[in-house]
Every structure is written in C-alpha cells, then in structure tokens.
Design a protein around this motif. Sequence first.
Motif, PDB file in Angstrom:
ATOM      1  N   LEU A  64      17.417  -3.709  -7.237  1.00 21.93           N
ATOM      2  CA  LEU A  64      16.187  -4.358  -7.770  1.00 21.93           C
ATOM      3  C   LEU A  64      15.476  -4.831  -6.461  1.00 21.93           C
ATOM      4  CD1 LEU A  64      17.052  -5.864 -11.176  1.00 21.93           C
ATOM      5  CD2 LEU A  64      15.608  -4.012 -10.816  1.00 21.93           C
ATOM      6  N   ALA A  65      16.215  -5.583  -5.591  1.00 15.94           N
ATOM      7  CA  ALA A  65      15.513  -6.087  -4.061  1.00 15.94           C
ATOM      8  C   ALA A  65      14.898  -5.025  -3.427  1.00 15.94           C
ATOM      9  CB  ALA A  65      16.543  -7.126  -3.579  1.00 15.94           C
ATOM     10  N   GLN A  66      15.657  -4.014  -3.482  1.00 13.95           N
ATOM     11  CA  GLN A  66      15.170  -2.959  -2.318  1.00 13.95           C
ATOM     12  C   GLN A  66      13.874  -2.392  -2.934  1.00 13.95           C
ATOM     13  OE1 GLN A  66      18.316  -0.160  -2.194  1.00 13.95           O
ATOM     14  NE2 GLN A  66      19.645  -1.572  -0.671  1.00 13.95           N
ATOM     15  N   SER A  67      13.776  -2.336  -4.440  1.00  8.23           N
ATOM     16  CA  SER A  67      12.823  -1.561  -5.021  1.00  8.23           C
ATOM     17  C   SER A  67      11.519  -2.407  -4.923  1.00  8.23           C
ATOM     18  CB  SER A  67      12.925  -1.056  -6.486  1.00  8.23           C
ATOM     19  OG  SER A  67      13.573  -2.263  -7.242  1.00  8.23           O
ATOM     20  N   ASP A  68      11.967  -3.845  -4.948  1.00 14.25           N
ATOM     21  CA  ASP A  68      10.767  -4.913  -4.644  1.00 14.25           C
ATOM     22  C   ASP A  68      10.107  -4.585  -3.314  1.00 14.25           C
ATOM     23  OD1 ASP A  68      10.929  -5.576  -7.397  1.00 14.25           O
ATOM     24  OD2 ASP A  68      12.059  -7.669  -6.864  1.00 14.25           O
ATOM     25  N   ALA A  69      11.019  -4.677  -2.364  1.00 16.65           N
ATOM     26  CA  ALA A  69      10.553  -4.384  -0.948  1.00 16.65           C
ATOM     27  C   ALA A  69       9.844  -3.340  -0.816  1.00 16.65           C
ATOM     28  CB  ALA A  69      11.628  -4.710  -0.051  1.00 16.65           C
ATOM     29  N   PHE A  70      10.486  -2.173  -1.413  1.00 14.61           N
ATOM     30  CA  PHE A  70       9.582  -0.745  -1.296  1.00 14.61           C
ATOM     31  C   PHE A  70       8.128  -0.789  -2.013  1.00 14.61           C
ATOM     32  CE2 PHE A  70       8.705   3.300  -3.297  1.00 14.61           C
ATOM     33  CZ  PHE A  70       8.414   4.066  -2.022  1.00 14.61           C
ATOM     34  N   LEU A  71       8.078  -1.392  -3.116  1.00 14.56           N
ATOM     35  CA  LEU A  71       6.688  -1.439  -3.387  1.00 14.56           C
ATOM     36  C   LEU A  71       5.838  -2.369  -3.019  1.00 14.56           C
ATOM     37  CD1 LEU A  71       7.882  -1.515  -7.578  1.00 14.56           C
ATOM     38  CD2 LEU A  71       6.822   0.319  -6.255  1.00 14.56           C
ATOM     39  N   SER A  72       6.326  -3.306  -2.233  1.00 16.70           N
ATOM     40  CA  SER A  72       5.370  -4.319  -1.808  1.00 16.70           C
ATOM     41  C   SER A  72       4.927  -3.548  -0.426  1.00 16.70           C
ATOM     42  CB  SER A  72       6.346  -5.538  -1.126  1.00 16.70           C
ATOM     43  OG  SER A  72       6.535  -6.320  -1.965  1.00 16.70           O
ATOM     44  N   GLY A  76       1.053  -2.360   0.384  1.00 13.56           N
ATOM     45  CA  GLY A  76       0.194  -2.623   1.798  1.00 13.56           C
ATOM     46  C   GLY A  76       0.072  -1.733   2.475  1.00 13.56           C
ATOM     47  N   GLU A  77       0.675  -0.526   2.232  1.00 15.14           N
ATOM     48  CA  GLU A  77       0.121   0.947   2.863  1.00 15.14           C
ATOM     49  C   GLU A  77      -1.259   1.277   2.318  1.00 15.14           C
ATOM     50  OE1 GLU A  77       1.059   2.242   5.846  1.00 15.14           O
ATOM     51  OE2 GLU A  77       2.523   0.974   6.087  1.00 15.14           O
ATOM     52  N   ILE A  78      -1.040   1.156   0.867  1.00 12.67           N
ATOM     53  CA  ILE A  78      -2.441   1.598   0.058  1.00 12.67           C
ATOM     54  C   ILE A  78      -3.592   0.639   0.295  1.00 12.67           C
ATOM     55  CG2 ILE A  78      -3.042   1.717  -2.219  1.00 12.67           C
ATOM     56  CD1 ILE A  78      -0.434   2.499  -3.246  1.00 12.67           C
ATOM     57  N   ASN A  79      -3.241  -0.826   0.598  1.00 13.44           N
ATOM     58  CA  ASN A  79      -4.461  -1.363   0.936  1.00 13.44           C
ATOM     59  C   ASN A  79      -4.907  -0.929   2.287  1.00 13.44           C
ATOM     60  OD1 ASN A  79      -4.217  -2.776  -1.769  1.00 13.44           O
ATOM     61  ND2 ASN A  79      -2.979  -4.461  -0.977  1.00 13.44           N
ATOM     62  N   ASP A  80      -4.071  -0.814   3.261  1.00 13.07           N
ATOM     63  CA  ASP A  80      -4.528  -0.653   4.523  1.00 13.07           C
ATOM     64  C   ASP A  80      -5.470   0.776   4.470  1.00 13.07           C
ATOM     65  OD1 ASP A  80      -3.237  -2.711   5.459  1.00 13.07           O
ATOM     66  OD2 ASP A  80      -1.461  -1.794   6.311  1.00 13.07           O
ATOM     67  N   PHE A  81      -4.810   1.732   3.531  1.00 12.34           N
ATOM     68  CA  PHE A  81      -5.524   3.044   3.602  1.00 12.34           C
ATOM     69  C   PHE A  81      -7.062   2.843   2.821  1.00 12.34           C
ATOM     70  CE2 PHE A  81      -6.362   6.926   1.087  1.00 12.34           C
ATOM     71  CZ  PHE A  81      -6.343   7.936   1.979  1.00 12.34           C
ATOM     72  N   ASP A  82      -7.112   1.879   1.895  1.00 13.17           N
ATOM     73  CA  ASP A  82      -8.257   1.648   1.287  1.00 13.17           C
ATOM     74  C   ASP A  82      -9.291   0.839   2.350  1.00 13.17           C
ATOM     75  OD1 ASP A  82      -7.661   2.753  -1.267  1.00 13.17           O
ATOM     76  OD2 ASP A  82      -7.223   0.967  -2.191  1.00 13.17           O
TER      77      ASP A  82
END
Length: 85
Positions: A64-72, A76-82
């Motif tokens: 769960l911690a790994q998935s939270d880190a991945f989603l964060s 961030g990548e999606i926001n940078d792309f936008d």
Amino acid sequence: MKNNNKKFEKDSSAADSSADSVDEYLQTLGNEDARELRYYSQEQPFSAEEMTRLVNEERLNELLAQSDAFLSSLNGEINDFDDEY
C-alpha cells in the motif's frame, strides 16, 4: 471388451458435461445480466477468519505504501504534463 465399454461411457458422459457447460456459457454471452450472475456465482468468498490467516499484514502495508508513492509520483507527472501544454 466390457471394460472398454465402461470407459467409453465414462468418457462420453464427461464430454456431455463439457458440452453442456460450453452450451450454457455460449447462451449467456449475449445476455450481460446472465453472464455477470454466472461470474459472481462462481466466487468463493472468504470468511474474516480466513482472510486474517491468509493476508500478510506487514507485506500488505508495504504494498500500500508503494502504491501510494507510485500514485503520488504519477499525479506529479500528470500535473507537469498539463503545465507544459
């Protein structure tokens, strides 16, 4: 010779069973509700006790911690792309 006949009868009854299953499945393909009902009727739910025994809580928390880190990171990548476009 008699044993061969019994074996054939056993094999043909198994074939009938498989054929019946295939026929039943094909009939449900066009019917979304029947297909969903068939899918869920094959589920084998676990009791709370079984889940407690089967789940490694420590490993689950790590995942769960790994998935939270991945989603964060992905967010961030999606926001940078936008921002770039």
